[in-house]
Design a protein around this motif. Sequence first.
Motif, short mmCIF file in Angstrom:
data_model
loop_
_atom_site.label_atom_id
_atom_site.label_comp_id
_atom_site.label_asym_id
_atom_site.label_seq_id
_atom_site.Cartn_x
_atom_site.Cartn_y
_atom_site.Cartn_z
N LEU A 85 93.19 77.68 39.62
CA LEU A 85 92.00 77.04 39.06
C LEU A 85 90.76 77.34 39.88
N GLY A 86 90.95 77.75 41.14
CA GLY A 86 89.81 78.06 42.00
C GLY A 86 89.26 79.46 41.82
N ILE A 87 89.92 80.29 41.02
CA ILE A 87 89.44 81.65 40.78
C ILE A 87 88.29 81.62 39.77
N ASP A 88 87.20 82.24 40.12
CA ASP A 88 86.01 82.24 39.27
C ASP A 88 86.28 82.96 37.95
N ASP A 89 85.94 82.32 36.84
CA ASP A 89 86.16 82.91 35.52
C ASP A 89 85.34 84.18 35.30
N GLU A 90 84.30 84.38 36.10
CA GLU A 90 83.46 85.57 35.92
C GLU A 90 84.25 86.85 36.18
N TYR A 91 85.24 86.77 37.07
CA TYR A 91 86.08 87.95 37.31
C TYR A 91 86.80 88.36 36.04
N TYR A 92 87.36 87.37 35.33
CA TYR A 92 88.09 87.66 34.10
C TYR A 92 87.15 88.13 32.99
N GLU A 93 85.97 87.54 32.92
CA GLU A 93 84.99 87.95 31.91
C GLU A 93 84.59 89.40 32.11
N ALA A 94 84.36 89.77 33.37
CA ALA A 94 84.00 91.16 33.67
C ALA A 94 85.14 92.11 33.31
N ALA A 95 86.38 91.66 33.61
CA ALA A 95 87.54 92.51 33.29
C ALA A 95 87.70 92.68 31.78
N ARG A 96 87.46 91.61 31.02
CA ARG A 96 87.57 91.71 29.56
C ARG A 96 86.51 92.65 29.00
N LEU A 97 85.32 92.62 29.57
CA LEU A 97 84.26 93.53 29.13
C LEU A 97 84.63 94.98 29.39
N ASP A 98 85.42 95.19 30.44
CA ASP A 98 85.86 96.55 30.76
C ASP A 98 87.10 96.95 29.97
N GLY A 99 87.59 96.06 29.12
CA GLY A 99 88.72 96.37 28.26
C GLY A 99 90.08 96.03 28.83
N ALA A 100 90.14 95.23 29.90
CA ALA A 100 91.43 94.88 30.51
C ALA A 100 92.17 93.86 29.65
N ASN A 101 93.46 94.09 29.44
CA ASN A 101 94.26 93.12 28.71
C ASN A 101 94.73 92.02 29.66
N ARG A 102 95.54 91.06 29.12
CA ARG A 102 95.93 89.91 29.94
C ARG A 102 96.78 90.32 31.13
N TRP A 103 97.71 91.26 30.90
CA TRP A 103 98.57 91.70 32.01
C TRP A 103 97.75 92.41 33.09
N GLN A 104 96.79 93.22 32.68
CA GLN A 104 95.95 93.92 33.65
C GLN A 104 95.08 92.93 34.43
N GLN A 105 94.63 91.86 33.78
CA GLN A 105 93.86 90.83 34.48
C GLN A 105 94.72 90.12 35.53
N ILE A 106 95.96 89.83 35.15
CA ILE A 106 96.87 89.18 36.10
C ILE A 106 97.17 90.11 37.27
N GLN A 107 97.40 91.39 36.95
CA GLN A 107 97.78 92.36 37.96
C GLN A 107 96.66 92.66 38.94
N HIS A 108 95.43 92.77 38.46
CA HIS A 108 94.33 93.22 39.30
C HIS A 108 93.38 92.11 39.76
N ILE A 109 93.52 90.91 39.19
CA ILE A 109 92.66 89.80 39.60
C ILE A 109 93.48 88.63 40.13
N THR A 110 94.39 88.13 39.29
CA THR A 110 95.14 86.93 39.67
C THR A 110 95.99 87.15 40.92
N LEU A 111 96.82 88.17 40.91
CA LEU A 111 97.74 88.38 42.04
C LEU A 111 97.01 88.68 43.35
N PRO A 112 96.01 89.57 43.36
CA PRO A 112 95.28 89.79 44.62
C PRO A 112 94.58 88.53 45.13
#
Length: 290
Positions: A172-199
């Motif tokens: 819950l502490g991860i800023d939603d802007e990271y995910y918004e930027a990833a979605r704009l770049d075309g990242a799917n849910r798994w790619q968001q988890i792999q490159h944002i959530t896990l790191p």
Amino acid sequence: MMVPGLLYLLINNYLPMMGIVIAFKDVNFAKGILQSDWIGLDNFEYLFKTSDAYIITRNTILYNLVFIVLGTVLSLASAILLNEIKNKVLLKAYQSIITLPHLISMVIVSYLVYALLSPETGFMNKTVLPWFGIEEGILWYNETKYWPAILTVVHFWKSVGYSSIVFFAALLGIDDEYYEAARLDGANRWQQIQHITLPMMTPVIIMLTLLNVGRIFYSDFGLFYQIPMNSGPLFDTTATIDTYVFRGLMGSGDIGMSTAAGVYQSIVGFVLVIMANYIVRRYNKDNALF
């Protein structure tokens, strides 16, 4: 404002450390703890000279390694699933379901497991096994080969949900802007988890792992003693340092031996935390505890 917390810490965590002296004495309550005879390391011989030392050490370490690795994976996966649930009603319901087992005492859990595995009336022997054409029931409390899996399943059923809440709070502490930027770049849910959530979760994962490593020589007494119903034939797969010491204490009443085991576990745990933290610092100082 800090006084109540500091007093609790002092009384509950630091004053009892003076009891370490019991591990090096032949305690005689008629003389008192301080006046009892000093016997050095004799109490530690109970753990290291017994023929069962290898079995209880092996079980304690291997079970905890499985619990740490798989527990982290399952708890993190459950937390990510929680984070993906957007419906608040479903989220509350899921949280209640996964945390409920942790609130149930191990005594109740042991009865639930017995209801499944009872040789005479258990659900497995009376219902599940006949589905597969197995008419003769299994004497679960006499067969050692099943219990590594049984204990592992019971442990995760009871602990994963509650542990996932820690990861969920960090998510819950991860800023939603990271995910918004990833979605704009075309990242799917798994790619968001792999490159944002896990790191972003790596520091929390490392911190909890380091703390768990410090308790690798401890075990859940209720899990390894109450769930197998203290069955003698299961000793090779269910005995750990904690249960072995308890059996010895109940048999001999020697609190010096029990204290020695606690000191041994604490020292080894402390050394393991220092070593694990040192290894983490070698690769990334920001993720180390100290």
